[in-house]
Scaffold this active site. Structure first.
Site, PDB file in Angstrom:
ATOM      1  N   HIS A  62      51.541  85.623  39.072  1.00 26.81           N
ATOM      2  CA  HIS A  62      52.176  85.451  37.764  1.00 26.81           C
ATOM      3  C   HIS A  62      51.313  84.575  36.855  1.00 26.81           C
ATOM      4  O   HIS A  62      51.161  84.864  35.675  1.00 26.81           O
ATOM      5  CB  HIS A  62      53.584  84.863  37.915  1.00 26.81           C
ATOM      6  CG  HIS A  62      54.639  85.910  38.080  1.00 26.81           C
ATOM      7  ND1 HIS A  62      54.761  86.669  39.220  1.00 26.81           N
ATOM      8  CD2 HIS A  62      55.606  86.365  37.228  1.00 26.81           C
ATOM      9  CE1 HIS A  62      55.760  87.527  39.069  1.00 26.81           C
ATOM     10  NE2 HIS A  62      56.289  87.366  37.866  1.00 26.81           N
ATOM     11  N   LYS A  86      65.142  86.643  45.412  1.00 27.08           N
ATOM     12  CA  LYS A  86      66.353  86.036  45.964  1.00 27.08           C
ATOM     13  C   LYS A  86      66.721  84.828  45.126  1.00 27.08           C
ATOM     14  O   LYS A  86      65.856  84.212  44.498  1.00 27.08           O
ATOM     15  CB  LYS A  86      66.180  85.663  47.433  1.00 27.08           C
ATOM     16  CG  LYS A  86      65.218  84.506  47.682  1.00 27.08           C
ATOM     17  CD  LYS A  86      65.180  84.182  49.156  1.00 27.08           C
ATOM     18  CE  LYS A  86      64.076  83.217  49.529  1.00 27.08           C
ATOM     19  NZ  LYS A  86      64.431  81.800  49.416  1.00 27.08           N
TER      20      LYS A  86
END
Lengths: 280, 188
Positions: free
Chosen positions: B36, B101
């Site tokens: 990222h 998650k």
């Protein structure tokens, strides 16, 4: 009489423990998860617990990691004071971790430097805790810890006046802030007392306690039971999607502290709070 | 159980609702913390990203190494909130779905409504089972990141739960509230 122990044996044992810990869920956790699935009154929560049990079975049978995050290797070493280790102990542990993570196809999740962040490529170095104990044995425990849960762990210095209620509130707040992140159902290790560096160490050690035992001091055993009950009333549930089973087990380790201090550390473990032990 | 395939079109995205269980098939891309950061560098410097974002799904995952004869090692989601600050830039450029998650920030949830998209959760820690859904794996960028490299995965019937939908509904809050309501009623 001093017993001689070759460092190669340490290396071999650490290698084997890394692999075993990552592939085989400890029996007490598996057993507790089975019980929790039976007690769970929310269907979606029960189906997640059943899936996790199935995952543990597949990992063991296919000899693959239970979770892809095979963690940083934390190695607890109890060295008998009548043992002499020939060769470098620390090097042997390091080599054991390197070989375990490489030969066992475990993930290499360690960066050499916290800010420049280059992966070391072999999951070294591990975190090593050493203790000198009576006798001529060496007891090694490898407890790989993933970051999803480690990141949710917290530490605080309370005042003595905040007492038991202050500690309880800090524990409950830690659970609430962790929420769905640490892969609940979680396992909690709580360190109370000591000083600023000892409380987190005790909290990590408490994660190794078998889930079917309580604190040997009845006063703390009562706290463990009561806090566990309260955590399982939050409704967070498996994966944070709701349900009864938020926490599988909770252990407190306590120690003497300063008249002005009440250090508290909560180490949050996931449902794969792995560890494997061998005695040499 | 409902089956969906990638790339996700607008109609599919708008038809998914928080709490719904789905099986996802098709191509998805792994990218986590380090990838990222590099994607943000690409965007700042006007360079191309390793894959086209439009309609695509990112899996926040770093699988364990592939043993001989297998397609992938164990694979499951990592905690999504660490990617929150970098997610809006990707949603604004067409990213349609994310798998991870744990919860997301308010900013991410708002941005998901403005740029209709879906956040799924896979069951964290069920990584030995997760591997069975991966049929093909190819590292397409930043091999030097090891477990954090960008991998193109072909998955078949990957079990997921819609955690945040394009309308801002959140399966964590809804699931926990529903459970507590039921328990409250049971106690009466």
């Amino acid at each position: 009489m001093v017993r001689e122990l070759d460092a190669c044996q340490i290396e071999e044992t650490v290698r084997e423990l890394c692999i075993r810990a990552c592939r085989e869920l400890p029996c007490d956790i598996e057993q507790r998860m089975k019980e929790a699935a039976g007690e769970e009154d929310w269907d979606s929560a029960r189906s997640i617990l059943e899936l996790l049990l199935e995952n543990a079975r597949v990992a063991r049978e296919h000899a693959v990691p239970i979770c892809q995050d095979t963690g940083m290797a934390v190695v607890f070493c109890e060295i008998g004071q009548d043992v002499h280790i020939s060769g470098s102990f620390e090097e042997a542990v390091l080599r054991g971790v390197r070989r375990g993570y490489t030969e066992g196809y475990l993930r290499k999740s360690v960066v050499a430097d916290p800010l420049r962040r280059k992966n070391t490529g072999d999951n070294t170095p591990p975190v090593i805790h050493l203790r000198l104990v009576p006798g001529d044995r060496v007891r090694l425990t490898v407890a790989p810890k993933g970051a999803g849960s480690e990141n949710m762990s917290r530490m605080t210095m309370l005042t003595p006046a905040q007492g038991m209620e202050g500690v309880r509130q800090f524990v409950m707040e830690t659970v609430r802030l962790a929420g769905a992140n640490p892969c609940p159902p979680m396992i909690l290790g709580i360190g109370i007392g000591g000083n600023f560096e000892r409380a987190p160490e005790m909290a990590k050690e408490a994660l190794l306690d078998p889930l079917d035992t309580w604190n040997p001091d009845p006063f703390y055993a009562e706290l463990e039971k009561e806090w566990l009950r309260q955590i399982n009333e939050t409704g967070i549930g498996p994966q944070g999607l709701g349900g009864r089973t938020t926490c599988l087990g909770l252990h407190i380790h306590q120690e003497a502290t300063h008249i002005a201090c009440l250090p508290v550390a909560v180490n949050v473990g996931c449902h794969v709070t792995r560890h494997a032990t061998a005695v040499l | 159980m409902r089956e969906i395939t990638t790339p996700l079109d607008r109609e599919t995205i708008l038809s998914l609702h928080a709490g719904e269980h789905v099986l996802l098939s098709g191509v998805i891309y792994t990218a986590r913390d380090a990838a990222h950061l590099r994607m943000m560098d690409c965007i700042r410097q006007g360079q191309e990203l390793p894959f086209q974002l439009s309609g695509q799904v990112i899996y926040y995952a770093g699988p364990s190494p592939t043993p001989p004869g297998a397609v992938v090692g164990s694979i499951g989601p990592t905690t999504s909130m660490r990617m929150d600050a970098m997610t809006p830039a990707l949603l604004e450029r067409g990213l349609a779905g994310m798998i991870g998650k744990g919860g997301r920030s308010e900013e991410v949830c708002r941005c998901m409504q403005e740029n209709p998209s879906v956040y799924f959760v896979a069951v964290g820690g069920a990584a030995a089972l997760g591997a069975q859904c991966v049929k093909h794996l190819e590292v397409i960028a930043w091999d030097d990141l090891g477990p954090e490299s960008v991998k193109k995965l072909e998955v078949e019937k990957l079990p997921l739960i819609v955690a945040v939908d394009a309308y801002g509904a959140d399966a964590f809050q809804e699931g926990q509230n529903a459970y507590l309501r039921q328990r409250g009623e049971m106690k009466k």
